[in-house]
Scaffold this motif. Structure first.
Motif, mmCIF file in Angstrom:
data_model
loop_
_atom_site.group_PDB
_atom_site.id
_atom_site.type_symbol
_atom_site.label_atom_id
_atom_site.label_comp_id
_atom_site.label_asym_id
_atom_site.label_seq_id
_atom_site.Cartn_x
_atom_site.Cartn_y
_atom_site.Cartn_z
ATOM 1 N N ASP A 220 0.838 -1.190 0.000
ATOM 2 C CA ASP A 220 0.000 0.000 0.000
ATOM 3 C C ASP A 220 0.880 1.249 0.000
ATOM 4 O OD1 ASP A 220 -2.374 1.410 -0.066
ATOM 5 O OD2 ASP A 220 -2.737 1.240 2.079
ATOM 6 N N ILE A 221 0.815 2.086 1.040
ATOM 7 C CA ILE A 221 1.603 3.324 1.056
ATOM 8 C C ILE A 221 2.804 3.218 2.003
ATOM 9 C CG2 ILE A 221 -0.386 4.763 0.447
ATOM 10 C CD1 ILE A 221 -0.538 5.611 3.403
ATOM 11 N N LEU A 222 3.177 1.992 2.381
ATOM 12 C CA LEU A 222 4.349 1.802 3.245
ATOM 13 C C LEU A 222 5.604 1.785 2.374
ATOM 14 C CD1 LEU A 222 5.498 1.153 6.090
ATOM 15 C CD2 LEU A 222 5.272 -1.275 5.492
ATOM 16 N N PRO A 223 6.419 2.843 2.421
ATOM 17 C CA PRO A 223 7.605 2.897 1.561
ATOM 18 C C PRO A 223 8.687 1.928 2.025
ATOM 19 C CG PRO A 223 7.530 4.818 2.989
ATOM 20 C CD PRO A 223 6.251 4.065 3.218
ATOM 21 N N LEU A 224 9.522 1.550 1.089
ATOM 22 C CA LEU A 224 10.613 0.621 1.381
ATOM 23 C C LEU A 224 11.471 1.142 2.534
ATOM 24 C CD1 LEU A 224 12.440 -1.812 0.637
ATOM 25 C CD2 LEU A 224 13.633 -0.280 -0.952
ATOM 26 N N GLU A 225 11.718 2.439 2.554
ATOM 27 C CA GLU A 225 12.590 3.019 3.569
ATOM 28 C C GLU A 225 12.059 2.804 4.978
ATOM 29 O OE1 GLU A 225 13.394 5.039 -0.277
ATOM 30 O OE2 GLU A 225 11.612 4.410 0.830
ATOM 31 N N GLU A 226 10.749 2.973 5.156
ATOM 32 C CA GLU A 226 10.154 2.758 6.474
ATOM 33 C C GLU A 226 10.267 1.302 6.900
ATOM 34 O OE1 GLU A 226 7.918 5.309 8.686
ATOM 35 O OE2 GLU A 226 9.919 5.795 7.988
ATOM 36 N N ALA A 227 10.042 0.394 5.939
ATOM 37 C CA ALA A 227 10.172 -1.029 6.244
ATOM 38 C C ALA A 227 11.604 -1.365 6.657
ATOM 39 C CB ALA A 227 9.755 -1.866 5.039
ATOM 40 N N VAL A 228 12.572 -0.807 5.902
ATOM 41 C CA VAL A 228 13.976 -1.043 6.238
ATOM 42 C C VAL A 228 14.309 -0.447 7.611
ATOM 43 C CG1 VAL A 228 16.357 -0.465 5.610
ATOM 44 C CG2 VAL A 228 14.737 -1.210 3.850
ATOM 45 N N PHE A 229 13.777 0.738 7.882
ATOM 46 C CA PHE A 229 14.061 1.398 9.155
ATOM 47 C C PHE A 229 13.648 0.535 10.335
ATOM 48 C CE2 PHE A 229 12.290 3.888 12.683
ATOM 49 C CZ PHE A 229 13.446 4.474 13.157
ATOM 50 N N PHE A 230 12.412 0.066 10.354
ATOM 51 C CA PHE A 230 11.941 -0.704 11.511
ATOM 52 C C PHE A 230 12.671 -2.036 11.614
ATOM 53 C CE2 PHE A 230 8.263 2.192 11.244
ATOM 54 C CZ PHE A 230 8.245 2.597 12.565
#
Length: 623
Positions: A220-230
């Motif tokens: 959806d609107i979850l960017p790759l960067e946020e996923a990598v961050f967490f």
């Protein structure tokens, strides 16, 4: 940066209230009875580092407009970052650390220090580092233009990878040894936090600048960067937890390395960067053999042992394995009387060498003496060449492990145990109830005393990271030790009540006091149990009656010892209660069964209920 929303269905504080705090609270409820002071110290330490290291970085991201937030979604700010964001640093660290604790605590960390090959250990430590450094440097080079699509991912990698590299250098081998548990510790909280992030992004609680991202969306609107961050933050937290675990384990088990270093922070750093292959490997292998002995010998110990704190579990495993292997040495049905006596002599020879410092002419005063504690850094002089010849591999490993913890154990209970072995070898007759209690004190009361020393040593006067002197001679400890003796006697009496038939058929032994039997039939019954090994000829009613009579005595000793359990700190009271109740329930099964059950035992669900009750429910005050 996209235009920030004005009307919000969710505020940043509500994200914590609805999503992060409830899960963290549940994890705390689950873990709380198992947490010890060391784990809480680790949590505080990791939270402090997270706050200090992340604050300037996160302020930089807001300053460069990599991410932002509507003003009406937050309570206020410190610097450029919302107050709630600082809470996120802390809450996420606590959440993931608690989950990691629940994933990693079930095995003994000491065993994961084994690394036979220095080449392999160095390869694991150093091979990933050039790749991590290369990516980190490349990420820092990208710090040029906040509008570049690689800016956010570069910020994340440039900020996180140096820390991961450092943690891997110190803890990589330890992490690899525990890779399955470590993976389990990382992935579930990561997926959960991705979900929370997605909910917040949809609600407009915070907004990611699309110009600073690569434009790839995980869902959806979850960017790759946020996923990598967490994901990468959770990796740092779990790796950090493992690093602390490794350091504390090394300090606790290899004190010689830290004799001249009293600064705890310096000790932790030194232990963290020690390469596992440089540690003595034989003690680790020997402990693994000890755990194998226990795995094959005792289901109950495996069930109950997991709820003891790690340091206690380590030493209790060693102690209990010694009791099992020595018991098997003198109880081997294939050995002659002379061979059994020889085995007992070997055990006594070992104890004489192990406790050579002890003056046997002095009466026991519940203490071990200040000078004996200093033996922690100097193992007793034992003729291992002799014992390598006369002992099996598992027996030798167990004896060696005991020699490493004997510095705080009193010798008297070990010699009492040998008196119990001698009683069995000679076939000494139990003439009355006093003899029955005396025998039980030899073989089980002594075990209770030794267990009390292990428990008191690792909790009351001794910190995992301390070299203080140990003294168990003051009032409360004395009461606890005597209570432990009573509990040991109680459990042994339950064992005797259950195994009347087994002891007769397999060993030709009778632990039933002769004065329990009518004078006219006493000799006949005794011969049925010992010479003829025909216990069933006594009749089930008689067997049950004798068993219940012994159980009555067991209950008296249990009540006497129960007061000592209530004197223990809560963290130790619960596992000791669990040990006692899981074994005591056997007596309840005997009482509730008509006739005589040859091998009465508690059902699995009953053990699990006792385990749950011991961990989470209040222990009755009238125990």
């Amino acid at each position: 940066m996209e235009k920030l929303p004005v009307n919000l269905d969710l505020s940043y504080a509500q994200v914590h209230l609805f999503y992060t705090i409830p899960l963290t609270f549940v994890l705390w409820l689950v873990a709380r009875p198992l947490l010890d002071a060391t784990t809480w110290t680790n949590i505080v330490f990791l939270c402090s580092l997270a706050l200090v290291y992340t604050t300037p970085w996160d302020n930089f991201l807001v300053w460069t407009k990599t991410w932002g937030y509507p003003e009406n979604s937050v309570i206020g700010t410190l610097g450029l970052v919302p107050v709630e964001e600082y809470f996120f640093f802390i809450i996420q660290t606590i959440m993931v650390t608690l989950w990691a604790f629940l994933c990693l605590r079930w095995s003994i960390p000491y065993c994961h220090l084994q690394q036979d090959s220095p080449i392999r250990a160095n390869l694991i430590r150093w091979v990933p580092i050039p790749f991590v450094v290369f990516i980190s440097v490349a990420s820092w080079i990208r710090f040029k233009d906040s509008e570049m699509k690689y800016f956010y991912i570069s910020c994340i990698l440039g900020w996180a990878l140096p820390v991961i590299a450092l943690l891997w250098i110190g803890g990589g081998n330890y992490i690899m040894k525990r890779r399955l548990a470590v993976t389990l510790a990382i992935l579930p909280p990561t997926i959960y936090l991705w979900t929370v992030d997605l909910i917040a992004l949809r609600a407009g609680v915070w907004v990611i600048n699309p110009k600073a991202t690569v434009g790839i969306y995980v869902y959806d609107i979850l960017p790759l960067e946020e996923a990598v961050f967490f994901f990468i933050v959770n990796v740092i937290i779990v790796f950090g937890y493992c690093g602390l675990d490794k350091s504390i384990t090394i300090i606790h088990n290899f004190p010689k390395n830290f004799v001249n270093n009293r600064n705890i922070l310096s000790q932790m750093c030194h232990a963290f960067f020690i390469l596992e292959s440089k540690l003595p490997q034989e003690p680790i292998k020997e402990l693994e053999r000890v755990l194998t002995v226990l795995h094959n010998a005792s289901n109950s110990f495996r069930t109950v042992g997991i709820i003891f704190p790690t340091a206690i579990r380590h030493d209790l495993s060693t102690l209990y394995a010694f009791l099992r292997v020595t018991g098997d040495m003198v109880d081997d049905r294939l050995l002659t009387l002379e061979e059994k006596q020889t085995k007992l002599s070997i055990i006594k020879d070992f104890l004489d060498q192990l406790f050579a410092y002890h003056d046997r002419n002095k009466s026991w005063t519940y203490g071990i003496g200040k000078s004996n504690v200093n033996l922690r850094n100097e193992l007793p002089a034992i003729d291992w060449g002799y014992f390598e010849v006369v002992l099996s591999v598992n027996e030798l490993a167990t004896f060696r492990c005991l020699s490493r913890i004997a510095y705080y154990l009193p010798p008297e209970p070990f010699y009492k145990l040998c008196q119990g072995y001698d009683w069995d070898i000679k076939g000494t007759i139990v003439r009355n109830q006093a003899d029955l209690v005396k025998y039980s004190e030899y073989v089980a009361g002594s075990v209770g005393v030794l267990c009390a020393y292990v428990i008191c040593k690792t909790n009351s006067r001794w910190s995992m990271l301390s070299n203080n002197d140990l003294n168990l001679g003051d009032g409360k400890h004395k009461e606890i030790i005597e209570a432990a003796r009573s509990i040991g006697v109680s459990l042994q009496l339950i064992n005797i009540a259950r195994d009347i038939v087994t002891h007769s058929e397999t060993l030709g032994r009778c632990y039933i006091p002769l004065d329990y039997l009518d004078t006219n039939i006493r000799k006949n019954y005794f011969e049925l149990l010992t010479k003829n090994r025909s216990p069933w000829d006594l009749g089930e009613d008689n067997l049950r009656s004798l068993s219940l009579r012994i159980l009555k005595v067991a209950q008296e000793f249990k009540l006497k010892g129960g007061k000592g359990i209530l004197m223990l700190p809560e963290k130790l009271r619960r596992p000791v209660f669990c040990v006692t109740e899981i074994y005591s329930v056997i007596g309840q099964v005997i009482q509730q069964t008509s006739g005589y059950d040859k091998r009465a035992s508690a059902k699995t669900w009953t053990k699990l209920w006792i385990l749950f009750q011991s961990i989470y429910l209040p222990i009755k005050k009238n125990y």
